[in-house]
Design a protein around this motif. Structure first.
Motif, PDB file in Angstrom:
ATOM      1  N   LEU A  16      -0.479  -5.042   1.717  1.00 32.78           N
ATOM      2  CA  LEU A  16       0.102  -4.650   0.436  1.00 32.78           C
ATOM      3  C   LEU A  16      -0.906  -3.890  -0.412  1.00 32.78           C
ATOM      4  CD1 LEU A  16       2.537  -4.917  -1.523  1.00 32.78           C
ATOM      5  CD2 LEU A  16       1.478  -7.023  -2.365  1.00 32.78           C
ATOM      6  N   LEU A  17      -2.161  -4.356  -0.407  1.00 30.03           N
ATOM      7  CA  LEU A  17      -3.190  -3.741  -1.228  1.00 30.03           C
ATOM      8  C   LEU A  17      -3.510  -2.316  -0.774  1.00 30.03           C
ATOM      9  CD1 LEU A  17      -5.133  -4.275  -3.566  1.00 30.03           C
ATOM     10  CD2 LEU A  17      -6.771  -5.167  -1.905  1.00 30.03           C
ATOM     11  N   LEU A  18      -3.470  -2.088   0.547  1.00 25.82           N
ATOM     12  CA  LEU A  18      -3.804  -0.766   1.083  1.00 25.82           C
ATOM     13  C   LEU A  18      -2.618   0.189   1.120  1.00 25.82           C
ATOM     14  CD1 LEU A  18      -6.144  -1.769   4.067  1.00 25.82           C
ATOM     15  CD2 LEU A  18      -6.789  -0.983   1.776  1.00 25.82           C
ATOM     16  N   ASP A  19      -1.464  -0.278   0.720  1.00 24.61           N
ATOM     17  CA  ASP A  19      -0.259   0.560   0.788  1.00 24.61           C
ATOM     18  C   ASP A  19      -0.400   1.877   0.024  1.00 24.61           C
ATOM     19  OD1 ASP A  19       2.670   0.825   1.531  1.00 24.61           O
ATOM     20  OD2 ASP A  19       2.808   0.944  -0.666  1.00 24.61           O
ATOM     21  N   PRO A  20      -1.038   1.901  -1.171  1.00 30.12           N
ATOM     22  CA  PRO A  20      -1.168   3.191  -1.870  1.00 30.12           C
ATOM     23  C   PRO A  20      -1.978   4.233  -1.106  1.00 30.12           C
ATOM     24  CG  PRO A  20      -1.554   1.363  -3.380  1.00 30.12           C
ATOM     25  CD  PRO A  20      -1.519   0.786  -2.009  1.00 30.12           C
ATOM     26  N   LEU A  21      -2.747   3.814  -0.090  1.00 30.82           N
ATOM     27  CA  LEU A  21      -3.593   4.755   0.650  1.00 30.82           C
ATOM     28  C   LEU A  21      -2.913   5.311   1.899  1.00 30.82           C
ATOM     29  CD1 LEU A  21      -7.057   2.932   0.546  1.00 30.82           C
ATOM     30  CD2 LEU A  21      -6.110   4.576  -1.084  1.00 30.82           C
ATOM     31  N   ARG A  22      -1.661   4.922   2.145  1.00 28.46           N
ATOM     32  CA  ARG A  22      -1.033   5.295   3.410  1.00 28.46           C
ATOM     33  C   ARG A  22      -0.938   6.810   3.601  1.00 28.46           C
ATOM     34  NH1 ARG A  22       2.989   3.568  -0.026  1.00 28.46           N
ATOM     35  NH2 ARG A  22       4.772   4.962  -0.357  1.00 28.46           N
ATOM     36  N   ASP A  23      -0.832   7.582   2.515  1.00 22.33           N
ATOM     37  CA  ASP A  23      -0.748   9.037   2.629  1.00 22.33           C
ATOM     38  C   ASP A  23      -2.112   9.710   2.501  1.00 22.33           C
ATOM     39  OD1 ASP A  23       2.008   8.933   2.923  1.00 22.33           O
ATOM     40  OD2 ASP A  23       2.350   8.974   0.757  1.00 22.33           O
ATOM     41  N   TYR A  24      -3.154   8.931   2.289  1.00 19.98           N
ATOM     42  CA  TYR A  24      -4.487   9.505   2.099  1.00 19.98           C
ATOM     43  C   TYR A  24      -5.357   9.444   3.347  1.00 19.98           C
ATOM     44  CZ  TYR A  24      -4.012  10.031  -2.972  1.00 19.98           C
ATOM     45  OH  TYR A  24      -3.627  10.430  -4.221  1.00 19.98           O
ATOM     46  N   ARG A  25      -5.056   8.513   4.234  1.00 22.46           N
ATOM     47  CA  ARG A  25      -5.956   8.291   5.366  1.00 22.46           C
ATOM     48  C   ARG A  25      -6.162   9.549   6.207  1.00 22.46           C
ATOM     49  NH1 ARG A  25      -6.904   2.783   6.751  1.00 22.46           N
ATOM     50  NH2 ARG A  25      -5.927   1.364   5.281  1.00 22.46           N
ATOM     51  N   ARG A  26      -5.142  10.393   6.301  1.00 26.79           N
ATOM     52  CA  ARG A  26      -5.266  11.590   7.135  1.00 26.79           C
ATOM     53  C   ARG A  26      -6.065  12.697   6.445  1.00 26.79           C
ATOM     54  NH1 ARG A  26      -1.452  15.209   5.278  1.00 26.79           N
ATOM     55  NH2 ARG A  26       0.184  14.320   3.924  1.00 26.79           N
ATOM     56  N   GLY A  56      -5.410  19.597  -6.593  1.00 27.25           N
ATOM     57  CA  GLY A  56      -4.146  18.978  -6.220  1.00 27.25           C
ATOM     58  C   GLY A  56      -4.234  18.077  -5.018  1.00 27.25           C
ATOM     59  N   GLY A  57      -5.433  17.606  -4.689  1.00 30.59           N
ATOM     60  CA  GLY A  57      -5.602  16.755  -3.514  1.00 30.59           C
ATOM     61  C   GLY A  57      -5.258  15.297  -3.746  1.00 30.59           C
ATOM     62  N   GLY A  58      -4.989  14.924  -4.982  1.00 29.17           N
ATOM     63  CA  GLY A  58      -4.597  13.547  -5.276  1.00 29.17           C
ATOM     64  C   GLY A  58      -5.726  12.670  -5.793  1.00 29.17           C
ATOM     65  N   LYS A  59      -6.794  13.290  -6.317  1.00 29.56           N
ATOM     66  CA  LYS A  59      -7.936  12.527  -6.814  1.00 29.56           C
ATOM     67  C   LYS A  59      -7.528  11.615  -7.971  1.00 29.56           C
ATOM     68  CE  LYS A  59     -10.183  16.275  -7.782  1.00 29.56           C
ATOM     69  NZ  LYS A  59      -9.161  17.221  -7.312  1.00 29.56           N
ATOM     70  N   THR A  60      -6.816  12.180  -8.922  1.00 32.06           N
ATOM     71  CA  THR A  60      -6.427  11.406 -10.105  1.00 32.06           C
ATOM     72  C   THR A  60      -5.465  10.285  -9.741  1.00 32.06           C
ATOM     73  OG1 THR A  60      -6.691  13.398 -11.463  1.00 32.06           O
ATOM     74  CG2 THR A  60      -5.460  11.561 -12.428  1.00 32.06           C
ATOM     75  N   LYS A  61      -4.613  10.527  -8.750  1.00 28.99           N
ATOM     76  CA  LYS A  61      -3.669   9.492  -8.331  1.00 28.99           C
ATOM     77  C   LYS A  61      -4.399   8.287  -7.720  1.00 28.99           C
ATOM     78  CE  LYS A  61       0.488  12.290  -7.621  1.00 28.99           C
ATOM     79  NZ  LYS A  61       1.510  12.731  -6.643  1.00 28.99           N
ATOM     80  N   LEU A  62      -5.499   8.541  -7.016  1.00 27.95           N
ATOM     81  CA  LEU A  62      -6.281   7.436  -6.456  1.00 27.95           C
ATOM     82  C   LEU A  62      -6.848   6.562  -7.577  1.00 27.95           C
ATOM     83  CD1 LEU A  62      -8.316   8.967  -3.490  1.00 27.95           C
ATOM     84  CD2 LEU A  62      -6.606   7.149  -3.375  1.00 27.95           C
ATOM     85  N   VAL A  63      -7.365   7.208  -8.619  1.00 29.91           N
ATOM     86  CA  VAL A  63      -7.910   6.462  -9.759  1.00 29.91           C
ATOM     87  C   VAL A  63      -6.799   5.698 -10.472  1.00 29.91           C
ATOM     88  CG1 VAL A  63      -9.056   6.673 -11.996  1.00 29.91           C
ATOM     89  CG2 VAL A  63      -9.816   8.077 -10.072  1.00 29.91           C
ATOM     90  N   THR A  64      -5.658   6.359 -10.661  1.00 30.44           N
ATOM     91  CA  THR A  64      -4.537   5.725 -11.342  1.00 30.44           C
ATOM     92  C   THR A  64      -4.027   4.511 -10.573  1.00 30.44           C
ATOM     93  OG1 THR A  64      -3.851   7.835 -12.326  1.00 30.44           O
ATOM     94  CG2 THR A  64      -2.201   6.089 -12.227  1.00 30.44           C
ATOM     95  N   ALA A  65      -3.940   4.649  -9.241  1.00 33.59           N
ATOM     96  CA  ALA A  65      -3.466   3.525  -8.423  1.00 33.59           C
ATOM     97  C   ALA A  65      -4.390   2.324  -8.560  1.00 33.59           C
ATOM     98  CB  ALA A  65      -3.361   3.958  -6.958  1.00 33.59           C
ATOM     99  N   ALA A  66      -5.709   2.563  -8.529  1.00 31.73           N
ATOM    100  CA  ALA A  66      -6.665   1.461  -8.673  1.00 31.73           C
ATOM    101  C   ALA A  66      -6.532   0.801 -10.039  1.00 31.73           C
ATOM    102  CB  ALA A  66      -8.088   1.971  -8.470  1.00 31.73           C
ATOM    103  N   ALA A  67      -6.351   1.603 -11.074  1.00 31.73           N
ATOM    104  CA  ALA A  67      -6.217   1.054 -12.433  1.00 31.73           C
ATOM    105  C   ALA A  67      -4.936   0.251 -12.585  1.00 31.73           C
ATOM    106  CB  ALA A  67      -6.260   2.190 -13.457  1.00 31.73           C
ATOM    107  N   LEU A  68      -3.839   0.748 -12.021  1.00 34.89           N
ATOM    108  CA  LEU A  68      -2.562   0.035 -12.132  1.00 34.89           C
ATOM    109  C   LEU A  68      -2.614  -1.323 -11.440  1.00 34.89           C
ATOM    110  CD1 LEU A  68       0.000   2.928 -11.552  1.00 34.89           C
ATOM    111  CD2 LEU A  68      -0.269   1.581 -13.641  1.00 34.89           C
ATOM    112  N   ILE A  69      -3.246  -1.374 -10.294  1.00 39.24           N
ATOM    113  CA  ILE A  69      -3.323  -2.634  -9.550  1.00 39.24           C
ATOM    114  C   ILE A  69      -4.175  -3.652 -10.301  1.00 39.24           C
ATOM    115  CG2 ILE A  69      -4.168  -3.732  -7.445  1.00 39.24           C
ATOM    116  CD1 ILE A  69      -3.448  -1.131  -5.973  1.00 39.24           C
ATOM    117  N   SER A  70      -5.300  -3.199 -10.843  1.00 39.76           N
ATOM    118  CA  SER A  70      -6.243  -4.131 -11.454  1.00 39.76           C
ATOM    119  C   SER A  70      -5.927  -4.476 -12.896  1.00 39.76           C
ATOM    120  CB  SER A  70      -7.668  -3.560 -11.385  1.00 39.76           C
ATOM    121  OG  SER A  70      -7.764  -2.364 -12.142  1.00 39.76           O
ATOM    122  N   ASP A  71      -5.165  -3.628 -13.581  1.00 40.36           N
ATOM    123  CA  ASP A  71      -4.954  -3.865 -15.006  1.00 40.36           C
ATOM    124  C   ASP A  71      -3.518  -3.684 -15.462  1.00 40.36           C
ATOM    125  OD1 ASP A  71      -6.119  -4.486 -17.603  1.00 40.36           O
ATOM    126  OD2 ASP A  71      -5.727  -2.395 -18.129  1.00 40.36           O
ATOM    127  N   GLY A  72      -2.661  -3.141 -14.604  1.00 40.95           N
ATOM    128  CA  GLY A  72      -1.274  -2.945 -15.012  1.00 40.95           C
ATOM    129  C   GLY A  72      -1.054  -1.696 -15.838  1.00 40.95           C
TER     130      GLY A  72
END
Length: 335
Positions: free
Chosen positions: A214-224, A266-282
Motif C-alpha cells: 500500500l505504501l509503495l503504490d504511489p510509485l507504481r508509475d515511477y519505477r520505469r 513534467g517528469g513528476g517531481k512535484t507529485k513525488l513530494v506531494t505524495a510523501a506529504a499527503l501520506i505523512s501529514d494528510g
C-alpha cells in the motif's frame, strides 16, 4: 524540487544532508483483518475537555496567594500548557477545504484574564460579613494576580508542551502515539484531524507485506523512469521523506532535506513530494518558487512557513544548474 520537513513549534530543524532521488493518497483508515485485538477509531472527539469542579478564589490583598490559585486553575485546564517558558493555549484552526488543525497561541493578559474568568473553571469572589453571616459576592479575577502569573518564570503544575501533532507519531522508545490527548512521555499533544484506525503493535508478516504494498503504490508509475541501476535507492530515499515526519521525535538532531531531480520538465517531481506529504501529514506540501537569491526574502519565506506550522515545504522548479549555496538555508536546516 527540494522538500524540507518544516519544524513545528518546539521541535528542531532539518539537516544539511541531501539525498538524491531521480525522477497519493493518504493512508487508509479501515481496520486490517486480524491486525489488532481492539479495533477503535481515533478522532478528536476522544479528547476530554470536560472541566472539573470550579476553583473558588477569594479576592484579598495577598497577590502571591491569588496568583498561586490562578496557577492551580490553569494546571487543571486541558488546553493550557507551558512551551519554551511561556503560557500557551491549544486551539483548533479551521480553513475551508482543509482539515481542522491544532495550533498554539500565547496567553496574553486580556486573554488570560478571560480564561480565568470562565465560571466553568473558577469562582472569584469577595467576602464580607453582614449581620454576623459571611456573604460571597462573585467578581472578576484580580488583575494584579493575573499580571503576576504572566510575569513569572515558574508555572508549577502546568504541563510542558513540546509539540502538537495531528497524525500518529512514534515516541523515542519506538512505541506509537495513537491515543488522542496529552502524552506525558513525549510532552506531545495529539489531536487527530480525522478518524484513524488503531495500528497493531504486533503486526503479522502478512500485515507488514500488505502495508508495504500500500505504501509503495504511489510509485507504481515511477519505477520505469527511475535512474537505471538506482531504482532501489530512489525508492529508499522517497520512503525516508515519508517516514521522517512520523519519526521526528526519535531523532535527536537535524533531519534530512530531500532532493528530487529529473532530466526533463513534467517528469513528476512535484507529485513525488506531494505524495510523501499527503501520506505523512494528510496535506500536500506548501510550494515556493523562490529558493535562492535575496537572503532576507528567503528568511521571510521560511519564517512565514514556520509561523503557519507548515509540515513540508517544497521549493519547486529549481534549475538543474543552480548551485545550492545559501547561508540562510544552511543556518535553518542545521539549527
Amino acid at each position: 524540487a527540494f522538500a524540507i520537513g518544516m519544524k513545528r513549534p518546539g521541535t528542531r530543524g532539518c539537516s544539511a544532508g541531501m539525498n538524491g532521488l531521480g525522477s497519493a493518497p493518504r493512508g487508509t483508515t479501515d481496520n486490517w483483518p486480524g491486525s489488532t485485538p481492539k479495533s477503535w477509531a481515533i478522532s478528536a472527539a476522544d479528547v476530554d475537555d470536560t472541566p472539573p469542579q470550579p476553583v473558588a478564589v477569594e479576592i484579598t490583598n495577598d497577590i502571591l496567594e491569588m496568583s498561586n490559585h490562578a496557577l492551580k486553575i490553569l494546571a487543571r485546564h486541558p488546553r493550557v500548557f507551558v512551551r519554551e517558558g511561556k503560557l500557551v493555549e491549544l486551539y483548533t484552526e479551521k480553513h475551508v477545504g482543509q482539515p481542522p488543525r491544532p495550533r498554539l497561541r500565547p496567553l496574553t493578559f486580556p486573554y488570560l484574564l478571560a480564561v480565568l474568568s470562565c465560571k466553568e473553571w473558577a469562582e472569584w469572589y469577595t467576602s464580607s460579613t453582614r449581620r454576623g453571616k459571611e456573604e460571597r459576592t462573585p467578581t472578576r479575577p484580580d488583575r494584579d494576580a493575573v499580571k503576576a502569573v504572566l510575569a513569572g518564570s515558574v508555572f508549577s503544575g502546568i504541563r510542558t508542551l513540546t509539540d502538537v501533532v495531528a497524525v500518529p507519531v512514534f515516541r523515542p522508545d519506538g512505541t506509537l502515539l495513537q491515543r488522542p490527548g496529552y502524552d506525558a512521555t513525549t510532552q506531545l499533544y495529539y489531536q487527530p484531524d480525522a478518524a484513524y484506525a488503531a495500528v497493531s503493535e504486533d503486526p503479522t508478516k502478512a500485515e507488514l507485506e500488505r502495508a508495504l504494498t500500500l505504501l509503495l503504490d504511489p510509485l507504481r508509475d515511477y519505477r520505469r523512469v527511475f535512474k537505471q541501476g538506482q531504482e532501489a535507492l530512489c525508492v529508499a530515499v522517497w520512503l525516508s521523506a515519508v517516514f521522517t515526519p512520523f519519526l521526528r521525535q526519535c531523532v535527536d538532531g537535524p533531519r534530512p532535506m530531500i532532493v528530487v531531480s529529473a532530466n526533463r520538465a513534467g517528469g513528476g517531481k512535484t507529485k513525488l513530494v506531494t505524495a510523501a506529504a499527503l501520506i505523512s501529514d494528510g496535506r500536500g506540501a506548501a510550494m515556493s518558487g523562490k529558493m535562492l537569491g535575496d537572503a532576507s526574502e528567503l528568511g521571510r519565506i521560511l519564517g512565514m512557513h514556520i509561523e503557519n506550522n507548515t509540515q513540508t515545504l517544497c521549493f519547486d522548479n529549481v534549475p538543474s544548474d543552480q548551485v545550492i549555496a545559501s547561508p540562510v538555508l544552511e543556518s535553518y536546516i542545521t539549527s
